[in-house]
Structure formats: C-alpha cells, structure tokens
Design an enzyme around this catalytic site. Structure first.
Site, PDB file in Angstrom:
ATOM      1  N   VAL A   1       0.184  -1.517   0.210  1.00  0.00           N
ATOM      2  CA  VAL A   1       0.188   0.015  -0.111  1.00  0.00           C
ATOM      3  C   VAL A   1       0.715   1.816   0.198  1.00  0.00           C
ATOM      4  CG1 VAL A   1      -2.147  -1.223   1.537  1.00  0.00           C
ATOM      5  CG2 VAL A   1      -0.200  -0.020   2.831  1.00  0.00           C
TER       6      VAL A   1
ATOM      7  N   TYR B   1       1.766   4.980  15.769  1.00  0.00           N
ATOM      8  CA  TYR B   1       0.625   4.957  16.077  1.00  0.00           C
ATOM      9  C   TYR B   1      -0.336   5.956  16.268  1.00  0.00           C
ATOM     10  CZ  TYR B   1      -3.928   1.543  15.630  1.00  0.00           C
ATOM     11  OH  TYR B   1      -4.458   0.792  14.991  1.00  0.00           O
TER      12      TYR B   1
ATOM     13  N   LYS C   1      -2.374   7.382  12.707  1.00  0.00           N
ATOM     14  CA  LYS C   1      -4.081   7.346  13.348  1.00  0.00           C
ATOM     15  C   LYS C   1      -4.464   8.541  13.440  1.00  0.00           C
ATOM     16  CE  LYS C   1      -4.329   2.919  12.488  1.00  0.00           C
ATOM     17  NZ  LYS C   1      -4.907   3.034  10.799  1.00  0.00           N
TER      18      LYS C   1
END
Length: 267
Positions: free
Chosen positions: A65, A157, A161
C-alpha cells in the site's frame, strides 16, 4: 451473519489489508450487501484465501500500500475486473509498542509507512480513478480511537492514526466537488490476530475491558458494519467525519502501559 440488505448492489470495491482481521470482515460485509470486491493484501496467499472464502466474484489483488506503482496497478486490476471503482476502503495497518525514548527509527518509519503513507498512496490512486470515471464514489479509511486518545508506548501508531484522520478531512474537502465522499471508522480494541497476544493475557485484557463501558472488545464484524454504512447511500450526506466504534472506550482514559502490557510467558 449475512447482512439483510442489498444497498451496495452493483457497486465495485477495493479493500486493502484484506488478508485478515478487520480487512477480511469488511470484504465479507461489502459482498453480503451486493458489492463486488477486490481483496488487496501484501501477502498473496492471504489475499487469495480471503477472496476464495468470500466467493461471489471476489478477486485477490497483491500490492504494497505504500508503493505508488503497486497501488496504481492494484486500482487498474480492480477496474479491469469490475469496470469502475465505487468504494475504496483503506484498512491495512501494523502496530508497535515502545516508549518514545526506546522507539527505534526503523519501527517509527515502518508504522508510518503502512498506517499513514499507505493511506495517502492508496487514496491518491483511488481518487484519481474515481475522478476520471465520474459519478459518485466514496473512500473509507480505518483510523483508530488512538487518533484522538493518546496511549503510552504508542507514539508511532497514535501519530499515524491522527494523520489518517486529518488526511481524510483534507481529502474530503478537495474531492467533494467531484462527488467523492471521504470518511473514516475509528475502531477501539478489536479482536483480531494483531491483538491476539494482548487479549490472551488476563492482566492486559482486564485493563481494557474495565475501560470499555460495553465490556467486550469489538468484533471485526462490528467495524465492517460501520464501513458498510459509510459506503452506502444511507451516509450520502456524511463526509470528512470519523465514526468511532469502540463500545464507549474513548470516553474513558486509555489503559496505562503497565496495566496493558502482556506478562512474560511462563517458562
């Protein structure tokens, strides 16, 4: 459980991170609601397993991705299979846990590459196709309660996000004139292979369950149901928003690192 609706009938979707967990559940739910789905994963065997488990015309796609050429080709493969791209769901993600002062640059970069750069690269390829084909379309990104709720040991993380949320809001502004909506789902603790070790540890599991008013982790199907809603015409006036699916956990303080850290396995 099969969804009792065909509100996505005739639409075509591409789902990243489809090999397991939330991504696989999303593929199944979209197919249940009538969509044709391209199941994308970096792991060819996992992508194939998801597509075969779903059946109903689902096709596997293999891509990284965060690789621009890969994602351009992946979108082309989905369009070759189905004729157009109406729904894109960016669910690929990885996690890592280390205190800020102990986080290796390689760990930081890996989390951002998959969780944030991967959403940027994927969204760019998806949006270009959606603009070129015309008509309405939707991109749904998988964020997290950690986009808004800090957690010790989760610097990479949480930052990634939070970036996913803001990236989606910018994309929603830019793509609205083209009839393309962009939204996100923010899962709380979800029972997936990525958190299996944590949930298997009684101390860590109890720390999370005490923090969740509904007293259970989310199931991948809970997240998939929210994605299906946002992808459908039921959410035709929803863009630039994040729908949190967390059992109420984001109303509380995130469990401390000490409370949620799985204990060492017995010798």
């Amino acid at each position: 459980m099969t969804a009792q609706t065909t509100r996505l009938q005739g639409r075509s979707a591409l789902v990243t991170g489809a090999g397991s967990g939330i991504g696989r559940a999303i593929c199944g739910r979209l197919c249940d609601e009538g969509a044709r789905v391209a199941c994308l994963d970096r792991d060819a065997a996992a992508a194939k397993a998801t597509a075969e488990a779903i059946g109903r015309g689902a096709v596997p796609v293999v891509a990284d991705v965060a690789n621009t050429a890969d994602m351009r080709r992946a979108v082309e493969e989905a369009v070759a299979a189905f004729g157009r791209l109406d729904i894109a769901v960016n669910a690929a993600g990885v996690g890592a846990s280390a205190r800020l002062v102990d986080t290796a640059l390689e760990t930081w970069q890996r989390v951002l590459d998959v969780c944030l750069t991967g959403v940027f690269v994927s969204s760019q390829a998806q949006a270009r196709q959606m603009i070129a084909q015309g008509g309405t379309a939707v991109i749904v990104n998988i964020a997290s309660t950690n986009a808004q709720q800090p957690g010790e040991g989760l610097a990479a993380y949480c930052a990634a996000k939070a970036g996913v949320e803001m990236l989606g809001r910018v994309a929603a502004l830019e793509l609205a004139p083209h009839g393309i909506r962009v939204a996100a789902v923010g899962p709380g603790l979800t029972d997936t292979p990525m958190v299996a070790r944590l949930l298997a540890d009684p101390v860590a599991r109890d720390a999370f369950l005490d923090n969740i008013p509904l007293k259970r982790p989310a199931r991948p199907e809970d997240i998939a149901a929210a994605v299906a809603y946002l992808a459908s015409d039921d959410a035709a006036y929803v863009t630039g928003q994040t729908l949190y699916v967390d059992g109420g956990a984001s109303m509380q303080r995130y469990p401390s690192l000490a409370a949620r850290k799985p204990s060492a396995p017995a010798a």
